[in-house]
Design an enzyme around this catalytic site. Sequence first.
Site, PDB file in Angstrom:
ATOM      1  N   ASP A   1       2.123  19.294  27.145  1.00  0.00           N
ATOM      2  CA  ASP A   1       3.598  18.779  27.734  1.00  0.00           C
ATOM      3  C   ASP A   1       3.832  19.608  28.945  1.00  0.00           C
ATOM      4  OD1 ASP A   1       4.305  21.319  26.966  1.00  0.00           O
ATOM      5  OD2 ASP A   1       5.885  20.735  25.499  1.00  0.00           O
TER       6      ASP A   1
ATOM      7  N   CYS B   1       1.312  23.887  25.172  1.00  0.00           N
ATOM      8  CA  CYS B   1       2.600  23.513  25.458  1.00  0.00           C
ATOM      9  C   CYS B   1       3.254  25.104  25.973  1.00  0.00           C
ATOM     10  CB  CYS B   1       3.337  22.990  23.979  1.00  0.00           C
ATOM     11  SG  CYS B   1       3.562  24.261  22.632  1.00  0.00           S
ATOM     12  N   GLY B   2       4.397  24.966  26.001  1.00  0.00           N
ATOM     13  CA  GLY B   2       5.106  26.256  26.368  1.00  0.00           C
ATOM     14  C   GLY B   2       4.576  27.573  25.431  1.00  0.00           C
TER      15      GLY B   2
ATOM     16  N   VAL C   1       3.115  26.769  19.769  1.00  0.00           N
ATOM     17  CA  VAL C   1       3.626  26.792  18.501  1.00  0.00           C
ATOM     18  C   VAL C   1       3.969  25.366  18.036  1.00  0.00           C
ATOM     19  CG1 VAL C   1       5.281  27.439  16.803  1.00  0.00           C
ATOM     20  CG2 VAL C   1       4.610  29.037  18.411  1.00  0.00           C
ATOM     21  N   GLY C   2       4.672  24.783  18.874  1.00  0.00           N
ATOM     22  CA  GLY C   2       5.024  23.290  18.333  1.00  0.00           C
ATOM     23  C   GLY C   2       3.853  22.430  18.364  1.00  0.00           C
TER      24      GLY C   2
ATOM     25  N   HIS D   1     -15.118  31.056  10.961  1.00  0.00           N
ATOM     26  CA  HIS D   1     -14.923  31.001   9.729  1.00  0.00           C
ATOM     27  C   HIS D   1     -13.896  29.879   9.252  1.00  0.00           C
ATOM     28  CE1 HIS D   1     -15.073  35.813   9.585  1.00  0.00           C
ATOM     29  NE2 HIS D   1     -16.272  35.060  10.214  1.00  0.00           N
TER      30      HIS D   1
ATOM     31  N   ARG E   1       3.314  29.790  28.340  1.00  0.00           N
ATOM     32  CA  ARG E   1       4.411  30.496  28.847  1.00  0.00           C
ATOM     33  C   ARG E   1       4.176  32.093  28.495  1.00  0.00           C
ATOM     34  NH1 ARG E   1       9.074  26.617  27.402  1.00  0.00           N
ATOM     35  NH2 ARG E   1       8.997  25.044  29.165  1.00  0.00           N
TER      36      ARG E   1
ATOM     37  N   ARG F   1     -19.499  31.495   1.696  1.00  0.00           N
ATOM     38  CA  ARG F   1     -18.089  31.960   1.389  1.00  0.00           C
ATOM     39  C   ARG F   1     -17.226  31.223   2.569  1.00  0.00           C
ATOM     40  NH1 ARG F   1     -20.076  36.501   4.078  1.00  0.00           N
ATOM     41  NH2 ARG F   1     -18.841  37.547   5.514  1.00  0.00           N
TER      42      ARG F   1
ATOM     43  N   ARG G   1     -14.213  28.572   1.142  1.00  0.00           N
ATOM     44  CA  ARG G   1     -13.020  28.651   1.290  1.00  0.00           C
ATOM     45  C   ARG G   1     -12.565  27.285   2.382  1.00  0.00           C
ATOM     46  NH1 ARG G   1     -14.002  34.747   3.489  1.00  0.00           N
ATOM     47  NH2 ARG G   1     -14.278  35.462   1.542  1.00  0.00           N
TER      48      ARG G   1
HETATM   49  C1  RB5 Z   1       9.298  22.761  25.724  1.00  0.00           C
HETATM   50  O1  RB5 Z   1      10.296  23.375  26.334  1.00  0.00           O
HETATM   51  C2  RB5 Z   1       8.972  23.629  24.571  1.00  0.00           C
HETATM   52  O2  RB5 Z   1       9.655  23.738  23.632  1.00  0.00           O
HETATM   53  C3  RB5 Z   1       7.444  23.437  24.260  1.00  0.00           C
HETATM   54  O3  RB5 Z   1       6.392  23.409  25.062  1.00  0.00           O
HETATM   55  C4  RB5 Z   1       6.525  24.201  23.209  1.00  0.00           C
HETATM   56  O4  RB5 Z   1       6.823  25.436  23.386  1.00  0.00           O
HETATM   57  C5  RB5 Z   1       7.228  23.987  21.692  1.00  0.00           C
HETATM   58  O5  RB5 Z   1       6.593  24.878  20.973  1.00  0.00           O
END
Ligand code: RB5
Length: 150
Positions: free
Chosen positions: A8, A65-66, A69-70, A98, A109, A133, A137
């Site tokens: 993104d 992404c930033g 996580v998303g 694994h 970021r 193993r 799993r």
């Molecule tokens: C975008 O601002 C940001 O929310 C996205 O890149 C990401 O970090 C989401 O997890």
Amino acid sequence: MRIAIACDHGGFPLKKDIIELVQCLGHEVVDLGTMDATPVDYPDYAEKAGLAVQRGEVDRAIVVCGSGVGACVAANKIKGVYAALSHDTYSAHQGVEHDNVNLLCLGARIVGVELAKEIVKAFLGATFSQNERFQRRFGKVKAIEQRQLG
Ligand code: RB5
């Protein structure tokens, strides 16, 4: 290998360097966007990359992404995709060896370009272990997937 790369706007600053590295390592890159820093929604790009893996159009994918996580949350909703957020080289290769990770998530970021490149190298250089193993799993992960996603 054939490697999909998607990001993104938050991940866009890392994309060019990652593409160059992956090509330098001898892999073929499928660039799924985004193509500039205009704000977009990360699930759209995580889905593109995840579907490319699911359909067998690519061997693995990298989504930036930033925070990473998303992208990781979204990609893991796709059956057959085993996404991991790795901001260190150990988990980047151990996740493949694994856990059969096939989609790496990175946060542009969070990590700088040189560390991101080391992480990508570790991810692409690893293969899933044939050790009983780890296979057992992973089979249990697939069983959860089957029960939940059908
Ligand atoms: C975008 O601002 C940001 O929310 C996205 O890149 C990401 O970090 C989401 O997890």
